[in-house]
Structures are given as structure tokens and as C-alpha cells.
Design a protein around this motif. Structure first.
Motif, PDB file in Angstrom:
ATOM      1  N   PHE A 163       0.827  -1.208   0.000  1.00 40.75           N
ATOM      2  CA  PHE A 163       0.000   0.000   0.000  1.00 40.75           C
ATOM      3  C   PHE A 163       0.861   1.258   0.000  1.00 40.75           C
ATOM      4  O   PHE A 163       0.544   2.252  -0.672  1.00 40.75           O
ATOM      5  N   MET A 164       1.981   1.227   0.732  1.00 39.30           N
ATOM      6  CA  MET A 164       2.851   2.393   0.829  1.00 39.30           C
ATOM      7  C   MET A 164       3.371   2.845  -0.528  1.00 39.30           C
ATOM      8  O   MET A 164       3.591   4.037  -0.754  1.00 39.30           O
ATOM      9  N   PHE A 165       3.555   1.903  -1.461  1.00 44.76           N
ATOM     10  CA  PHE A 165       4.087   2.248  -2.773  1.00 44.76           C
ATOM     11  C   PHE A 165       3.130   3.158  -3.548  1.00 44.76           C
ATOM     12  O   PHE A 165       3.549   3.867  -4.465  1.00 44.76           O
ATOM     13  N   GLY A 166       1.858   3.138  -3.184  1.00 42.03           N
ATOM     14  CA  GLY A 166       0.886   3.951  -3.901  1.00 42.03           C
ATOM     15  C   GLY A 166       0.494   5.236  -3.203  1.00 42.03           C
ATOM     16  O   GLY A 166      -0.263   6.040  -3.763  1.00 42.03           O
ATOM     17  N   ILE A 167       1.005   5.460  -1.988  1.00 47.35           N
ATOM     18  CA  ILE A 167       0.589   6.645  -1.233  1.00 47.35           C
ATOM     19  C   ILE A 167       0.951   7.935  -1.959  1.00 47.35           C
ATOM     20  O   ILE A 167       0.114   8.835  -2.115  1.00 47.35           O
ATOM     21  N   TYR A 168       2.179   8.045  -2.422  1.00 51.01           N
ATOM     22  CA  TYR A 168       2.631   9.303  -3.034  1.00 51.01           C
ATOM     23  C   TYR A 168       1.839   9.654  -4.290  1.00 51.01           C
ATOM     24  O   TYR A 168       1.303  10.774  -4.390  1.00 51.01           O
ATOM     25  N   PRO A 169       1.741   8.746  -5.276  1.00 49.09           N
ATOM     26  CA  PRO A 169       0.992   9.119  -6.487  1.00 49.09           C
ATOM     27  C   PRO A 169      -0.490   9.364  -6.250  1.00 49.09           C
ATOM     28  O   PRO A 169      -1.139  10.068  -7.028  1.00 49.09           O
ATOM     29  N   TYR A 170      -1.044   8.817  -5.180  1.00 48.48           N
ATOM     30  CA  TYR A 170      -2.455   9.042  -4.880  1.00 48.48           C
ATOM     31  C   TYR A 170      -2.696  10.352  -4.127  1.00 48.48           C
ATOM     32  O   TYR A 170      -3.807  10.885  -4.142  1.00 48.48           O
ATOM     33  N   THR A 171      -1.676  10.872  -3.469  1.00 41.06           N
ATOM     34  CA  THR A 171      -1.873  12.051  -2.628  1.00 41.06           C
ATOM     35  C   THR A 171      -1.186  13.310  -3.148  1.00 41.06           C
ATOM     36  O   THR A 171      -1.541  14.411  -2.742  1.00 41.06           O
ATOM     37  N   VAL A 172      -0.197  13.145  -4.010  1.00 41.88           N
ATOM     38  CA  VAL A 172       0.534  14.299  -4.542  1.00 41.88           C
ATOM     39  C   VAL A 172       0.309  14.361  -6.046  1.00 41.88           C
ATOM     40  O   VAL A 172       0.809  13.525  -6.793  1.00 41.88           O
ATOM     41  N   VAL A 173      -0.469  15.340  -6.475  1.00 46.10           N
ATOM     42  CA  VAL A 173      -0.774  15.477  -7.904  1.00 46.10           C
ATOM     43  C   VAL A 173      -0.361  16.863  -8.387  1.00 46.10           C
ATOM     44  O   VAL A 173      -0.421  17.844  -7.640  1.00 46.10           O
ATOM     45  N   THR A 174       0.073  16.931  -9.631  1.00 45.07           N
ATOM     46  CA  THR A 174       0.434  18.215 -10.226  1.00 45.07           C
ATOM     47  C   THR A 174      -0.840  18.935 -10.673  1.00 45.07           C
ATOM     48  O   THR A 174      -1.919  18.339 -10.738  1.00 45.07           O
ATOM     49  N   GLU A 175      -0.685  20.206 -10.992  1.00 42.26           N
ATOM     50  CA  GLU A 175      -1.831  20.965 -11.490  1.00 42.26           C
ATOM     51  C   GLU A 175      -2.353  20.368 -12.792  1.00 42.26           C
ATOM     52  O   GLU A 175      -3.556  20.338 -13.042  1.00 42.26           O
ATOM     53  N   LYS A 176      -1.443  19.875 -13.616  1.00 45.41           N
ATOM     54  CA  LYS A 176      -1.825  19.250 -14.878  1.00 45.41           C
ATOM     55  C   LYS A 176      -2.653  17.990 -14.629  1.00 45.41           C
ATOM     56  O   LYS A 176      -3.679  17.764 -15.279  1.00 45.41           O
ATOM     57  N   GLN A 177      -2.205  17.164 -13.674  1.00 39.88           N
ATOM     58  CA  GLN A 177      -2.946  15.952 -13.335  1.00 39.88           C
ATOM     59  C   GLN A 177      -4.312  16.289 -12.740  1.00 39.88           C
ATOM     60  O   GLN A 177      -5.317  15.642 -13.055  1.00 39.88           O
TER      61      GLN A 177
END
Length: 209
Positions: A163-177
Motif C-alpha cells: 500500500f505504501m508504494f501507492g501513497i505518493y501518487p495518490y496524494t501528490v498530484v500536479t496541477e496538470k494531473q
């Protein structure tokens, strides 16, 4: 080996890793080069190669250091509390990862590339830190949730660490994303590192208080 050489090696490795960490604050992994890292250190690319053969080895060493820092946080949690509820432990664990956004960012990268392009001695050192982090979490579970069996704790580890491997991409998004998600009408709930982690830990600990 000349006196002081181990300290010098450690200091130079730390300088290289620190330079990599600084660059990683503003650049992606693929954009960071050995030339960039060398420019932020006090020595040449040739000397960098003496300590790290590839960019991947430097990033792996940085990831190892981040795991070791997180382990220190986990040890503090274990020592400072005599007992904890599931909610309290989830709160502390979530805060520990909230402070380690670089660890989570590095974890979201492709480990296969970092590990494949690192020498065995470096890979063993990294795997040791990774294993120690799992043991540190397990020690917390043993202390605070004595009703958990060995199988229960293994189940927690096998669920939480992937689960930890997905925390960053799920919580930190760019303005473009963020814009793309909104325009695609994706029903995406934006959560913080703390929020998503605490929610997961509470779920995993249901029934073990």
C-alpha cells in the motif's frame, strides 16, 4: 587502510547522496544526471564513480537512508508509549509517513531499474534497511496489539507495505494531473498522506484491540 579513510568514504558518500536529494526536490529521477550530482559536490564525476557506479546506486542509497530515518521514527513510537489504541497507533504511523514524503516519492519509482543497475553489496545494504523497517513495524504491533497472532501481523505487513508504494501518487498530484482528473470527470477524492495512511491502518487493525 589508512586511518580516517572509513570516515572520509562515509562523508563523501553522504555528500553525493545529499546532492542527489537536493536535485530530486525539483527534478524527476530521469532528469537527474551524474553530471548534475557532480556539479553540486566538491569533487569530479570520476571520483563519484569510485563510490557509486550508476545514478541508480545513488538513488538506492538515498532510499536506504530514508528507510533508516523512518525506522528511527518507528523506534521512538515503540519506546514512548506503553499502550496504544488502533486509532492512536494509526495516527502516529500516519504522521511518521507524513514527515517522510521523500521516502514515499522514491518508493513510487521503478525499483526494478534501481536494483538491476546496482551492485550486489549496495542492494544487500538496501534490502537490510527495508527488512529492518518491516521488523520495526512488527515490533510495534507486538507491543501494542498483543492479541495479534504471527499470521495476523504478517497479514498487516503484506497489506501495508505494498500500500505504501501507492501513497505518493495518490496524494501528490500536479496541477496538470488535477486538471485532467477534473476534465475527465473522474470521481477522485483528494486525500493527504496522513489521511489516506491513517484510514488504511485503522481498517487493517479492526478487531485487534
Amino acid at each position: 587502510m589508512p586511518k580516517g579513510s572509513e570516515e572520509l568514504t562515509r562523508a563523501r558518500k553522504d555528500e553525493i547522496i545529499n546532492a542527489c536529494a537536493e536535485l530530486y526536490e525539483t527534478k524527476n529521477f530521469k532528469d537527474v544526471t551524474l553530471k548534475d550530482i557532480g556539479a553540486k559536490t566538491s569533487f569530479t564525476r570520476t571520483l563519484i564513480y569510485y563510490y557509486f557506479h550508476t545514478k541508480e546506486e545513488i538513488f538506492l542509497a538515498l532510499l536506504q537512508r530514508e528507510y533508516e530515518a523512518w525506522i528511527d521514527d518507528l523506534i521512538v513510537i515503540q519506546k514512548e508509549y506503553q499502550q496504544m489504541s488502533a486509532d492512536q497507533f494509526a495516527d502516529e504511523l500516519a504522521h511518521s509517513l507524513e514527515r517522510r514524503s521523500r521516502l514515499l516519492k522514491l518508493m513510487s519509482m521503478n525499483h526494478y531499474d534501481m536494483e538491476a543497475n546496482s551492485r550486489m553489496e549496495n542492494l544487500i545494504a538496501f534490502k537490510t534497511a527495508y527488512g529492518n523497517s518491516m521488523r520495526a513495524v512488527t515490533c510495534c504491533l507486538e507491543k501494542f496489539f498483543p492479541h495479534m497472532t504471527a499470521s495476523d501481523m504478517q497479514g498487516f505487513i503484506f497489506a501495508f507495505f505494498p500500500f505504501m508504494f501507492g501513497i505518493y501518487p495518490y496524494t501528490v498530484v500536479t496541477e496538470k494531473q488535477r486538471e485532467a482528473l477534473e476534465k475527465s470527470h473522474t470521481n477522485y477524492v483528494f486525500l493527504s498522506i496522513y489521511e489516506i495512511t491513517k484510514s488504511m491502518v485503522v481498517k487493517l487493525l479492526q478487531g485487534f484491540e
